[in-house]
Structures are given as C-alpha cells and as structure tokens.
Design an enzyme around this catalytic site. Structure first.
Site, PDB file in Angstrom:
ATOM      1  CB  VAL A   1      20.045  55.786  11.457  1.00 29.05           C
ATOM      2  CG1 VAL A   1      20.643  55.275  10.168  1.00 29.05           C
ATOM      3  CG2 VAL A   1      19.058  56.903  11.194  1.00 29.05           C
ATOM      4  CG  ASP A   2      18.264  49.840   8.585  1.00 27.74           C
ATOM      5  OD1 ASP A   2      17.096  50.107   8.232  1.00 27.74           O
ATOM      6  OD2 ASP A   2      18.926  48.906   8.102  1.00 27.74           O
TER       7      ASP A   2
ATOM      8  CE1 TYR B   1      27.510  48.189   7.789  1.00 31.22           C
ATOM      9  CE2 TYR B   1      27.175  49.587   5.887  1.00 31.22           C
ATOM     10  CZ  TYR B   1      26.904  48.425   6.572  1.00 31.22           C
ATOM     11  OH  TYR B   1      26.040  47.503   6.039  1.00 31.22           O
TER      12      TYR B   1
ATOM     13  CG  ASP C   1      14.767  60.077  16.205  1.00 30.67           C
ATOM     14  OD1 ASP C   1      15.122  59.583  15.109  1.00 30.67           O
ATOM     15  OD2 ASP C   1      13.945  59.531  16.964  1.00 30.67           O
TER      16      ASP C   1
END
Ligand code: ADP
Length: 179
Positions: A40-41, A128, A17
């Site tokens: 992750v954002d 994405y 992480d």
C-alpha cells in the site's frame, strides 16, 4: 439504536484501492524510514507523486505504533497519515498493543487536524505478516473505542484490498448479517 450501533454506523467497509478514496485523510502502512516501500505504501507514493517522498524525507522516520501527517499531493485525499505497524513475530512481542497504537495515534492526528473522515488499510497484514483475523479485530475494537470517545472524527473506512479481509471486517461490524 444503542450507543454501540450508533458508533458502528460511523464505520464503513470498502473493498478496493485506498488511493482512490475521497476522504480527508488516507492512512499509509509505512515502514520506519517513511521513504517508501511496496504494498500500500508503494501504491500511495506512486499515486501521490514525488512531492510526497520529498515531504516524507523531512520527517526523519517514524517509530512503530506512531503516526505522522503529510499532504496528499495528487491523491484525492488532501492528507496522508503515515503509521508504522509492528512486524508479526509470533504474538509475544507486544504486537497487539503496537497495532492498536497505530489506529489510535492516526486518529489522534486526524482529530488534531480537524479531519472528519479517515480511511485505513489493513495495517501490518501484508509484508509484515500479522494474521488477518487478529489484525481485523484489533482494528475494529480500537477504532470503535476511539470514535465513541471522539465525536469530531465522524467517519472511518476500513479499506480491504481482498475479499477475505473485507469479510472479516464485515463479520466484526455486522455479526448478525449472513456472510
Ligand atoms: P505492511 O507492511 O504493514 O504489512 P502492506 O502494504 O504489505 O503493509 O500490506 C498492508 C495491507 O494493505 C495488506 O492487507 C494489503 O493487501 C493491503 N494493500 C496493498 N495495496 C493496497 C491498496 N492499494 N489499497 C488498499 N490496501 C492495499
């Protein structure tokens, strides 16, 4: 050791992480609004706390391939570099150049802020949709080229969330090792 090997020695692969990394800056694979998202954002915003979103609101977004910097708030890393990866649309829409620009522009910001260690997630390879092998090669080639030319950023970590991505990075960085 050759010059390339010396540069490779400034890169490490870590599986886990990115929000736990005690580096000068972690890189966020953000979306153009910089107002938070999933993946992750989302993990970075929830670990950093609401002050991060408040600072991001002041930045008025970020274009694909560019990067902006904020404080890290409750993260171990004092800074977050937010960059926006390209959405994969088949490979004929300048995706590779845009992804490379994410790495270069993030590292240029790190250099400007005199940051010595930077951790990257595998930008664009989640929602994405960028194919992981191609994205890993661009990440490694671009970071190696940057580090060779810019000694002030001393150390880069490629943080893979999954074992397959970690393996791809390791294979590119240590092709002589059994995998
Ligand atoms: P993008 O929209 O750029 O594709 P994502 O956040 O969906 O961004 O995914 C980017 C990469 O980050 C993916 O490889 C995903 O597995 C990885 N990832 C997700 N959460 C974390 C985390 N906490 N630490 C490191 N990597 C993560």
């Amino acid at each position: 050791m050759t010059g390339v090997d010396k540069t490779k020695a400034r890169i490490s692969v870590y599986q886990g992480d990115i929000t736990k990394m005690g580096v000068d800056a972690i890189v966020n694979a953000a979306n153009p609004s910089l107002l938070g998202g999933g993946g992750v954002d989302g993990a970075i915003h929830s670990a950093a706390g609401p002050e991060l979103l408040a600072e991001c609101r002041l930045l008025h977004g970020c274009a694909v391939g560019e990067a902006k910097i904020t404080a890290g708030y409750r993260l171990p890393a004092p800074f977050v570099i937010h960059t926006v990866g390209p959405i994969w649309r088949g490979g004929q829409h300048d995706e590779a150049a845009k992804l490379a620009a994410c790495y270069t522009n993030s590292l240029l910001l790190a250099e400007q802020f005199k940051l010595r260690s930077v951790a990257f997630p595998a930008i664009s390879t989640g929602v994405y949709g960028y194919p992981r092998p191609q994205a890993a090669r661009i990440a490694v080639d671009t970071v190696l080229a940057f580090l060779a030319a810019h000694p002030s950023v001393n150390k880069v970590y490629f943080v893979a969330f999954d074992a397959e991505t970690a393996r791809l990075y390791r294979q590119l960085l240590e092709p002589e090792q059994p995998v």
